[in-house]
Design an enzyme around this catalytic site. Structure first.
Site, PDB file in Angstrom:
ATOM      1  N   ASP A 106       0.834  -1.209   0.000  1.00  0.00           N
ATOM      2  CA  ASP A 106       0.000   0.000   0.000  1.00  0.00           C
ATOM      3  C   ASP A 106       0.865   1.255   0.000  1.00  0.00           C
ATOM      4  O   ASP A 106       0.541   2.250  -0.665  1.00  0.00           O
ATOM      5  CB  ASP A 106      -0.914   0.020   1.222  1.00  0.00           C
ATOM      6  CG  ASP A 106      -2.020  -1.019   1.137  1.00  0.00           C
ATOM      7  OD1 ASP A 106      -2.151  -1.656   0.067  1.00  0.00           O
ATOM      8  OD2 ASP A 106      -2.738  -1.205   2.136  1.00  0.00           O
ATOM      9  N   ALA A 107       1.966   1.227   0.746  1.00  0.00           N
ATOM     10  CA  ALA A 107       2.860   2.389   0.805  1.00  0.00           C
ATOM     11  C   ALA A 107       3.468   2.673  -0.562  1.00  0.00           C
ATOM     12  O   ALA A 107       3.605   3.837  -0.970  1.00  0.00           O
ATOM     13  CB  ALA A 107       3.954   2.157   1.838  1.00  0.00           C
TER      14      ALA A 107
ATOM     15  N   THR B  26       2.096   1.850  -3.474  1.00  0.00           N
ATOM     16  CA  THR B  26       1.004   2.343  -4.316  1.00  0.00           C
ATOM     17  C   THR B  26       0.764   3.825  -4.089  1.00  0.00           C
ATOM     18  O   THR B  26       0.670   4.616  -5.048  1.00  0.00           O
ATOM     19  CB  THR B  26      -0.299   1.571  -4.008  1.00  0.00           C
ATOM     20  OG1 THR B  26      -0.096   0.180  -4.225  1.00  0.00           O
ATOM     21  CG2 THR B  26      -1.430   2.052  -4.900  1.00  0.00           C
TER      22      THR B  26
ATOM     23  N   ASP C 162       4.509   0.393 -11.938  1.00  0.00           N
ATOM     24  CA  ASP C 162       3.177   0.290 -11.350  1.00  0.00           C
ATOM     25  C   ASP C 162       2.872  -1.120 -10.847  1.00  0.00           C
ATOM     26  O   ASP C 162       2.058  -1.298  -9.943  1.00  0.00           O
ATOM     27  CB  ASP C 162       2.123   0.714 -12.378  1.00  0.00           C
ATOM     28  CG  ASP C 162       0.715   0.702 -11.807  1.00  0.00           C
ATOM     29  OD1 ASP C 162       0.476   1.430 -10.829  1.00  0.00           O
ATOM     30  OD2 ASP C 162      -0.129  -0.042 -12.332  1.00  0.00           O
TER      31      ASP C 162
ATOM     32  N   ASP D 237       3.937  -2.898  -6.684  1.00  0.00           N
ATOM     33  CA  ASP D 237       3.113  -3.158  -5.504  1.00  0.00           C
ATOM     34  C   ASP D 237       2.385  -4.492  -5.614  1.00  0.00           C
ATOM     35  O   ASP D 237       2.214  -5.209  -4.623  1.00  0.00           O
ATOM     36  CB  ASP D 237       2.118  -2.018  -5.272  1.00  0.00           C
ATOM     37  CG  ASP D 237       1.281  -1.712  -6.508  1.00  0.00           C
ATOM     38  OD1 ASP D 237       1.530  -2.324  -7.569  1.00  0.00           O
ATOM     39  OD2 ASP D 237       0.391  -0.845  -6.417  1.00  0.00           O
ATOM     40  N   GLY D 238       1.972  -4.848  -6.832  1.00  0.00           N
ATOM     41  CA  GLY D 238       1.309  -6.127  -7.028  1.00  0.00           C
ATOM     42  C   GLY D 238       2.248  -7.302  -6.783  1.00  0.00           C
ATOM     43  O   GLY D 238       1.858  -8.316  -6.191  1.00  0.00           O
TER      44      GLY D 238
ATOM     45  N   ARG E 134       1.848 -10.207  -3.831  1.00  0.00           N
ATOM     46  CA  ARG E 134       1.858 -11.654  -4.057  1.00  0.00           C
ATOM     47  C   ARG E 134       2.952 -12.338  -3.246  1.00  0.00           C
ATOM     48  O   ARG E 134       2.741 -13.411  -2.670  1.00  0.00           O
ATOM     49  CB  ARG E 134       2.040 -11.948  -5.549  1.00  0.00           C
ATOM     50  CG  ARG E 134       0.787 -11.720  -6.380  1.00  0.00           C
ATOM     51  CD  ARG E 134       0.949 -12.238  -7.786  1.00  0.00           C
ATOM     52  NE  ARG E 134       1.929 -11.458  -8.536  1.00  0.00           N
ATOM     53  CZ  ARG E 134       1.644 -10.336  -9.189  1.00  0.00           C
ATOM     54  NH1 ARG E 134       0.406  -9.854  -9.166  1.00  0.00           N
ATOM     55  NH2 ARG E 134       2.564  -9.683  -9.868  1.00  0.00           N
TER      56      ARG E 134
ATOM     57  N   ASP F   7      -4.989   4.753  -9.447  1.00  0.00           N
ATOM     58  CA  ASP F   7      -4.650   4.838 -10.874  1.00  0.00           C
ATOM     59  C   ASP F   7      -5.463   5.935 -11.548  1.00  0.00           C
ATOM     60  O   ASP F   7      -4.971   6.644 -12.429  1.00  0.00           O
ATOM     61  CB  ASP F   7      -4.927   3.503 -11.573  1.00  0.00           C
ATOM     62  CG  ASP F   7      -3.816   2.498 -11.363  1.00  0.00           C
ATOM     63  OD1 ASP F   7      -2.748   2.884 -10.855  1.00  0.00           O
ATOM     64  OD2 ASP F   7      -4.033   1.310 -11.694  1.00  0.00           O
TER      65      ASP F   7
END
Length: 206
Positions: free
Chosen positions: A28-29, A31, A65, A68-69, A73, A90
């Site tokens: 989250d940070a 993002t 981008d 973070d994903g 995971r 986004d």
């Protein structure tokens, strides 16, 4: 269009994602930080005429981008909250990019086709926000709308590339035409999604 590039970037980001997780940094940070940086760059560098620098920096952050994903995971923190936050922010960063381009045209009225450019950039901003909304709303009514010719990454690349080339001598009217075509592509994508959802819902009700 850029699906393979996105997959490659995810593989490249696995090592730095692992390091960030080890340091206690949350997805989250990352993002939120990325959104803030892109927004600040877009609303400061682009309107003031630093088009190449602004576009390059925004492009770099756009490529990261997926960081973070990858972190989510690897840390087992994937879930609806992260997806919601990423998608919502986004919209903020995308809006800032096209707002920055719009402001550049507004603050430089002597540039060729400045009014047309501002209009096209605003159209990209508005329609670009409708594209993901149509998909999200479709999912809320039990349909899917993962179709279209103007996905998020496509829109950013198509807008930022000519923007970065203007200081190198690309004629401003070329940028205006590209933005206009991008707005049309976004409109077509919205129409595709509306038609797709209508077909699904009508079939399910039959």
């Amino acid at each position: 269009m850029f699906g393979r590039l996105r997959a490659t970037m995810q593989r490249l980001f696995t090592p730095p994602a692992t390091v960030l997780i080890r340091w206690g940094v949350s997805p989250d940070a990352v993002t939120i930080t990325g959104t803030v940086l892109v927004t600040v760059i877009a609303l400061t560098l682009l309107p003031t005429g630093h088009l190449a620098l602004g576009a390059v920096l925004i492009g770099l952050f756009a490529l990261t981008d997926s960081l973070d994903g990858v972190m989510a995971r690897l840390s087992g923190r994937t879930g609806p909250w992260g997806a919601f936050l990423d998608s919502t922010l986004d919209r903020v960063s995308d809006g800032a990019v096209f707002a920055g381009i719009t402001l550049w045209f507004v603050l430089h009225p002597d540039e060729p086709w400045a009014l047309a450019g501002a209009t096209a950039a605003i159209a990209c901003l508005v329609l670009g926000s409708v594209v993901p909304y149509a998909r999200a709303r479709a999912e809320s009514v039990g349909a899917t709308a993962a179709v279209g010719i103007a996905e998020r990454t496509d829109r950013l690349v198509v807008a930022l590339l000519p923007t970065a080339l203007v200081p190198a001598g690309l004629p401003v009217p070329v940028l205006v035409v590209v933005l206009g075509l991008l707005a049309v592509a976004s409109l077509v994508t919205v129409a595709q999604r509306v038609a797709t959802v209508r077909r699904q819902l009508v079939t399910s009700e039959a």
